[in-house]
Design an enzyme around this catalytic site. Structure first.
Site, PDB file in Angstrom:
ATOM      1  N   HIS A 230       0.814  -1.218   0.000  1.00 31.56           N
ATOM      2  CA  HIS A 230       0.000   0.000   0.000  1.00 31.56           C
ATOM      3  C   HIS A 230       0.855   1.279   0.000  1.00 31.56           C
ATOM      4  O   HIS A 230       0.602   2.207  -0.762  1.00 31.56           O
ATOM      5  CB  HIS A 230      -0.904   0.004   1.245  1.00 31.56           C
TER       6      HIS A 230
HETATM    7  O1  RIB Z   1      -4.025  -0.016   5.413  1.00 24.32           O
HETATM    8  C1  RIB Z   1      -2.680  -0.080   4.998  1.00 24.32           C
HETATM    9  C2  RIB Z   1      -1.835   0.849   5.807  1.00 24.32           C
HETATM   10  O2  RIB Z   1      -1.848   0.445   7.177  1.00 24.32           O
HETATM   11  C3  RIB Z   1      -0.349   0.812   5.396  1.00 24.32           C
HETATM   12  O3  RIB Z   1       0.213   2.074   5.627  1.00 24.32           O
HETATM   13  C4  RIB Z   1       0.250  -0.188   6.334  1.00 24.32           C
HETATM   14  O4  RIB Z   1       1.638   0.020   6.571  1.00 24.32           O
HETATM   15  C5  RIB Z   1      -0.522   0.098   7.580  1.00 24.32           C
HETATM   16  O5  RIB Z   1       0.086   1.231   8.208  1.00 24.32           O
END
Ligand code: RIB
Ligand code: CA
Length: 313
Positions: free
Chosen positions: A239
């Site tokens: 992500h």
């Molecule tokens: O939902 C994904 C996010 O939550 C990313 O930034 C992951 O590292 C967690 O922090």
């Protein structure tokens, strides 16, 4: 002229991937990496930022901000995905703890030092951003763009049925940031979840004889195992790296100016990002939201960015 960037993050394996890309990208000057509690508690997040930077030994060392626990400490963590230490239980050592200012102070200092020039890439809960805005409200007008990995618009959540993890961890701070007079782009699960990586990614990582490759090959395999064990998935999402791609290649994303807010209470709805798309919505739009992405191109940018990091480390 490289673009000045602050990376606010809660390492986290996908945070580490984004850091490996950014710290070796000649288009970026990472002036600070500020830690925030999220995937792991505050102290661990700070240690992880330090350990990642030491392991990568980038050409330009960013300042490091220390995460500080808050009374609204996240009621959850993501150790089931990122490991007990947040980095795949890789056991990375930290040789010396640089004297660190609190993350929110560093954010204020760096924004004040270069008004309008500093983009802030937010890869964790928005605790530090809200604290910085509260500490020095005038910096809202001096901040460059906030690029926020968080939220879920038309897709399911990943920490509750409808909430995304970063927003859920600190919904009050997220609401304050959404409502602040800042320029912001939201990169939600709707787009970060479209870039998927199969096990073939492990062959594409830089060689273990490079500093970037050595780090990535220690932490990324854990994410595959966690996604299979916890989510029953054979491929992973990265992500935070997609959010970095949104900063580097906005042309790969379709964005929409929406009126966004965050639910801060509710047994089932805490942390949900809510968008008023009625014609009568007021304010009209307070946040640019990425809802479309060329996922293949974004994934390719990530693989190429990691290869470039390997070539320089
Ligand atoms: O939902 C994904 C996010 O939550 C990313 O930034 C992951 O590292 C967690 O922090
Ligand atoms: Ca993160």
């Amino acid at each position: 002229m490289p673009r000045k960037l602050i990376i606010d993050c809660d390492p986290g394996i996908d945070d580490a991937v984004a850091l490996a890309m950014a710290l070796f990208d000649p288009r970026l000057e990472v002036v600070a990496v500020t830690a925030v509690a999220g995937n792991v508690p505050a102290e661990r997040a700070t240690l992880n930022v330090q350990a990642i930077i030491e392991q990568l030994d980038p050409p330009r060392y960013p300042r490091v901000g220390a995460a500080t626990a808050s009374d609204q400490a996240p009621s959850v963590n993501a150790r089931h995905i990122h490991g007990d230490d947040g980095l795949g239980n890789a056991g990375l050592q930290v040789s010396q703890l640089a004297r660190q200012h609190p993350s929110e102070k560093l954010i204020c200092d760096e924004v004040r030092a270069a008004p309008g020039e500093v983009t802030i890439l937010c890869l964790g809960p928005l605790t530090n951003i809200a604290r910085a805005l509260s500490r020095d409200p005038a910096i809202a007008a001096q901040m460059g763009r906030l690029i926020i990995m968080g939220g879920a618009v038309n897709c399911i959540g990943n920490i509750t049925p409808s909430a995304e993890f970063n927003i859920f961890c600190d919904p009050q701070s997220a609401r304050e940031v959404f409502r602040s007079p800042t320029s912001k782009t939201l990169v939600p699960l709707d787009v970060t979840g479209q870039a998927t990586f199969s096990l073939g990614l492990l062959e594409q990582l830089p060689s273990e004889f490079t500093r970037a490759g050595k780090l990535l090959r220690k932490v990324v395999p854990f994410l595959f195992r966690a996604y299979r064990r916890e989510l029953g998935l054979e491929s992973i999402h990265i992500h935070d790296a997609v959010a970095l791609v949104a900063a580097l290649h906005p042309e790969l994303f379709g964005t929409h100016d929406l009126a966004g807010d965050v639910e801060t209470s509710g047994e089932l709805t805490t942390g949900v990002t809510v968008f008023d798309r009625r014609e009568s919505a007021r304010p009209r739009g307070n946040i640019e939201v990425a809802l479309e992405v060329d996922a293949a191109a974004a994934a390719d940018c990530i693989v190429r960015g990691l290869a470039d990091a390997g070539k320089q480390s």
